[in-house]
Design an enzyme around this catalytic site. Structure first.
Site, PDB file in Angstrom:
ATOM      1  N   ARG A   1     -90.857  29.531 -92.226  1.00 27.83           N
ATOM      2  CA  ARG A   1     -91.093  29.156 -93.110  1.00 27.83           C
ATOM      3  C   ARG A   1     -89.205  29.395 -93.940  1.00 27.83           C
ATOM      4  NH1 ARG A   1     -93.668  25.831 -90.941  1.00 27.83           N
ATOM      5  NH2 ARG A   1     -95.245  24.483 -91.410  1.00 27.83           N
TER       6      ARG A   1
ATOM      7  N   SER B   1     -97.868  21.514 -98.399  1.00 26.53           N
ATOM      8  CA  SER B   1     -99.168  22.253 -97.988  1.00 26.53           C
ATOM      9  C   SER B   1     -98.310  22.702 -99.882  1.00 26.53           C
ATOM     10  CB  SER B   1     -98.722  22.756 -97.610  1.00 26.53           C
ATOM     11  OG  SER B   1     -99.183  22.469 -96.282  1.00 26.53           O
TER      12      SER B   1
ATOM     13  N   GLU C   1     -95.011  27.189-101.335  1.00 28.78           N
ATOM     14  CA  GLU C   1     -93.928  26.411-100.978  1.00 28.78           C
ATOM     15  C   GLU C   1     -93.202  25.913-101.190  1.00 28.78           C
ATOM     16  OE1 GLU C   1     -95.303  25.687 -96.801  1.00 28.78           O
ATOM     17  OE2 GLU C   1     -94.362  23.904 -97.293  1.00 28.78           O
TER      18      GLU C   1
HETATM   19  C1  LIG Z   1     -96.972  14.624 -97.662  1.00 27.38           C
HETATM   20  C2  LIG Z   1     -95.489  15.821 -97.375  1.00 27.38           C
HETATM   21  C3  LIG Z   1     -96.141  16.218 -96.423  1.00 27.38           C
HETATM   22  C4  LIG Z   1     -95.080  17.810 -96.028  1.00 27.38           C
HETATM   23  N1  LIG Z   1     -95.294  17.945 -94.313  1.00 27.38           N
HETATM   24  C5  LIG Z   1     -94.953  19.501 -94.391  1.00 27.38           C
HETATM   25  C6  LIG Z   1     -94.309  19.596 -93.046  1.00 27.38           C
HETATM   26  O1  LIG Z   1     -95.561  19.246 -92.592  1.00 27.38           O
HETATM   27  N2  LIG Z   1     -94.289  20.943 -92.446  1.00 27.38           N
HETATM   28  C7  LIG Z   1     -93.241  21.144 -93.261  1.00 27.38           C
HETATM   29  O2  LIG Z   1     -92.701  22.678 -93.367  1.00 27.38           O
HETATM   30  N3  LIG Z   1     -93.307  20.771 -94.514  1.00 27.38           N
HETATM   31  C8  LIG Z   1     -93.557  19.772 -94.954  1.00 27.38           C
HETATM   32  N4  LIG Z   1     -93.155  19.239 -96.312  1.00 27.38           N
HETATM   33  C9  LIG Z   1     -92.381  19.429 -97.035  1.00 27.38           C
HETATM   34  C10 LIG Z   1     -91.205  18.410 -97.004  1.00 27.38           C
HETATM   35  O3  LIG Z   1     -91.397  17.483 -96.275  1.00 27.38           O
HETATM   36  C11 LIG Z   1     -90.107  19.517 -96.262  1.00 27.38           C
HETATM   37  O4  LIG Z   1     -89.697  21.083 -96.794  1.00 27.38           O
HETATM   38  C12 LIG Z   1     -88.769  18.780 -96.200  1.00 27.38           C
HETATM   39  O5  LIG Z   1     -87.420  19.346 -95.017  1.00 27.38           O
HETATM   40  C13 LIG Z   1     -88.160  19.036 -97.557  1.00 27.38           C
HETATM   41  O6  LIG Z   1     -87.154  17.929 -97.047  1.00 27.38           O
HETATM   42  P1  LIG Z   1     -86.059  16.689 -98.488  1.00 27.38           P
HETATM   43  O7  LIG Z   1     -85.386  16.623 -97.719  1.00 27.38           O
HETATM   44  O8  LIG Z   1     -87.299  16.509 -98.442  1.00 27.38           O
HETATM   45  O9  LIG Z   1     -85.586  18.425 -99.012  1.00 27.38           O
HETATM   46  P2  LIG Z   1     -85.877  18.449-100.993  1.00 27.38           P
HETATM   47  O10 LIG Z   1     -87.593  18.482-101.650  1.00 27.38           O
HETATM   48  O11 LIG Z   1     -84.866  17.671-101.713  1.00 27.38           O
HETATM   49  O12 LIG Z   1     -85.097  20.094-101.064  1.00 27.38           O
HETATM   50  C14 LIG Z   1     -85.855  21.189-100.730  1.00 27.38           C
HETATM   51  C15 LIG Z   1     -85.300  22.208-100.853  1.00 27.38           C
HETATM   52  O13 LIG Z   1     -84.396  21.844 -99.815  1.00 27.38           O
HETATM   53  C16 LIG Z   1     -82.615  22.190-100.279  1.00 27.38           C
HETATM   54  N5  LIG Z   1     -81.687  21.397 -99.361  1.00 27.38           N
HETATM   55  C17 LIG Z   1     -82.051  19.688 -99.719  1.00 27.38           C
HETATM   56  N6  LIG Z   1     -80.753  18.995 -98.502  1.00 27.38           N
HETATM   57  C18 LIG Z   1     -80.635  20.255 -98.605  1.00 27.38           C
HETATM   58  C19 LIG Z   1     -78.751  20.234 -98.066  1.00 27.38           C
HETATM   59  N7  LIG Z   1     -78.530  19.115 -97.221  1.00 27.38           N
HETATM   60  N8  LIG Z   1     -78.264  21.188 -98.137  1.00 27.38           N
HETATM   61  C20 LIG Z   1     -78.478  22.422 -98.689  1.00 27.38           C
HETATM   62  N9  LIG Z   1     -79.917  22.566 -98.919  1.00 27.38           N
HETATM   63  C21 LIG Z   1     -80.703  21.093 -99.116  1.00 27.38           C
HETATM   64  C22 LIG Z   1     -83.020  21.721-102.044  1.00 27.38           C
HETATM   65  O14 LIG Z   1     -82.179  22.193-102.808  1.00 27.38           O
HETATM   66  C23 LIG Z   1     -83.927  22.511-102.159  1.00 27.38           C
HETATM   67  O15 LIG Z   1     -84.432  23.848-101.843  1.00 27.38           O
HETATM   68  C24 LIG Z   1     -94.000  17.798 -96.255  1.00 27.38           C
HETATM   69  C25 LIG Z   1     -93.734  17.321 -97.662  1.00 27.38           C
HETATM   70  C26 LIG Z   1     -94.921  15.957 -98.080  1.00 27.38           C
HETATM   71  C27 LIG Z   1     -95.032  15.948 -99.181  1.00 27.38           C
END
Ligand SMILES: Cc1cc2nc3c(=O)[nH]c(=O)nc-3n(C[C@H](O)[C@H](O)[C@H](O)COP(=O)(O)OP(=O)(O)OC[C@H]3O[C@@H](n4cnc5c(N)ncnc54)[C@H](O)[C@@H]3O)c2cc1C
Length: 358
Positions: free
Chosen positions: A176, A251, A352
């Site tokens: 992570r 999570s 997280e």
């Molecule tokens: C139902 C559910 C299930 C999930 N299951 C998992 C799982 O199994 N495993 C897991 O690891 N995670 C899981 N997650 C967490 C999440 O989906 C991941 O961490 C995902 O990769 C976040 O991506 P995002 O584009 O939504 O980022 P955001 O939520 O928009 O941003 C998260 C962070 O990443 C940064 N960020 C986003 N895009 C960029 C970019 N292009 N450049 C630089 N920084 C950026 C943001 O600034 C922020 O700091 C889950 C979430 C949910 C809601």
């Protein structure tokens, strides 16, 4: 109530007072003072200059699935990464390189790869969010981590004001973690990720739930894709419109890595043999404990509610918005859980999801 308004005189669309809740899977959070949809790499120069000229902080938003936005919102410029041109594929005899724009929906990319019969990311099906978000916390699930397939991350470097290519080794991937959420947090804006997938690899079935699901069968990547999504759904870890358990950030706590002596101490506290405590081996003789198990032992089971915030009815580790929760409601539940786990086991659970505007 504030209504979004466009800032005039710019070639990119910057709006003011944009509510952020709809951009998050929690459906929580106040407005961004400024908000810009980034649909090409070129947009970044003007957007970043706009923020610099006004001394505004910036925040990079992907799919908002790992994010808790404060009720007062964010007094800066949100850059919503929506770069989603077609991906590029380069195939060699043994592997395929997919270069995927950061704004692409992650699950859609996993589906495309699995439909081509290629293994390597099938266990990461159903994780919400954007491709650009995946390297940030090195997403992982069901025995796979995205870092295992990332060959290169292309990003805008806010320090040099230019684009860089960061090969796998420079990304500092761990559980992570990456340089993007630790040492170089807020320095890089990911615009594309190159994944290198082995054409001969077989689906990964190391995770117990998947082993059970397929028993003696030999599934294809797309079989695993569907199985993972179905297991995720049963655990409330799939975003399904209208389901309360979906209003989460996945999570909420990381699985803590602790010295082995702490495991023995917990066994003594609970008066059970230490091999009855679920755990995995970690680096340097330490152990990783399932945060969900710690929550349950501390009295927070599925369906637990504290006002409008709650614990998912299908997964102990997901805190949910039960309908009209505020960020303060979620934070209050988080604090209560952290305090009880600390008091009972001397473990500080780490959150997280990223926080914005607190
Ligand atoms: C139902 C559910 C299930 C999930 N299951 C998992 C799982 O199994 N495993 C897991 O690891 N995670 C899981 N997650 C967490 C999440 O989906 C991941 O961490 C995902 O990769 C976040 O991506 P995002 O584009 O939504 O980022 P955001 O939520 O928009 O941003 C998260 C962070 O990443 C940064 N960020 C986003 N895009 C960029 C970019 N292009 N450049 C630089 N920084 C950026 C943001 O600034 C922020 O700091 C889950 C979430 C949910 C809601």
């Amino acid at each position: 109530m504030l209504y979004p308004q466009a800032v005039q005189g710019l070639s990119i669309p910057i709006q003011q007072d944009v509510p952020l809740a709809p951009y998050t899977t929690f459906r929580i959070g106040g407005p961004a003072r400024f908000f810009c949809e980034i649909s090409s790499e070129a947009d970044l120069f003007e957007a970043v200059e706009f923020a610099r000229n006004r001394s505004l902080p910036t925040f990079v938003l992907g799919g908002g699935s790992n994010l808790l936005v404060s009720d007062s919102g964010f007094d800066g410029l949100v850059l919503h990464i929506a770069i989603d041109q077609p991906l590029h594929e380069i195939a060699t005899e043994h592997s395929i390189d997919y270069t995927v724009p950061a704004g692409t929906d992650w699950n859609s990319f996993v589906l495309l790869v699995c439909e081509q019969g290629i293994s390597g990311i099938e266990c990461l099906a159903g994780i919400p969010g954007s491709v650009g978000g995946t390297p940030v916390q090195n997403v992982g699930a069901y025995g796979q981590e995205v870092a295992d397939t990332i060959a290169n991350v292309r990003a805008f470097d806010l320090e040099t004001n230019d684009f860089v290519d960061l090969p796998h080794k420079q990304c500092g991937f761990a559980y992570r973690r990456s340089i993007f959420n630790t040492t170089h947090r807020n320095r890089y804006i990911v615009t594309a990720v190159t994944f290198r997938l082995d054409r001969t690899a077989k689906p990964n079935l190391t995770y117990a739930d998947l082993k059970r699901h397929f028993d003696d069968l030999t599934p294809t990547p797309i079989d695993v894709y569907h199985a993972v999504r179905s297991i995720r759904h049963s655990k409330g870890m799939l975003i399904v419109e209208g389901e309360a358990d979906s209003r989460s950030a996945g999570s909420f706590f990381k699985n803590p890595i602790v010295p082995k002596s702490l495991l023995l101490q917990i066994a003594t506290t609970l008066n059970i043999p230490d091999d009855k405590i679920p755990h995995w081996s970690a680096d340097k003789g330490q152990v990783k404990l399932p945060a969900a198990w710690l929550l349950e032992q501390a009295g927070f089971s599925k369906g637990f509610a504290l006002g409008q915030a709650g614990v998912s009815s299908r997964h102990t580790l997901a805190l949910i918005n039960r309908g009209n929760a505020t960020a303060a409601d979620i934070a209050a539940l988080r604090d209560t859980i952290q305090q009880q786990v600390r008091a009972r086991f001397d473990i500080q659970l780490e959150q997280e999801p990223v926080q914005l505007g607190f």
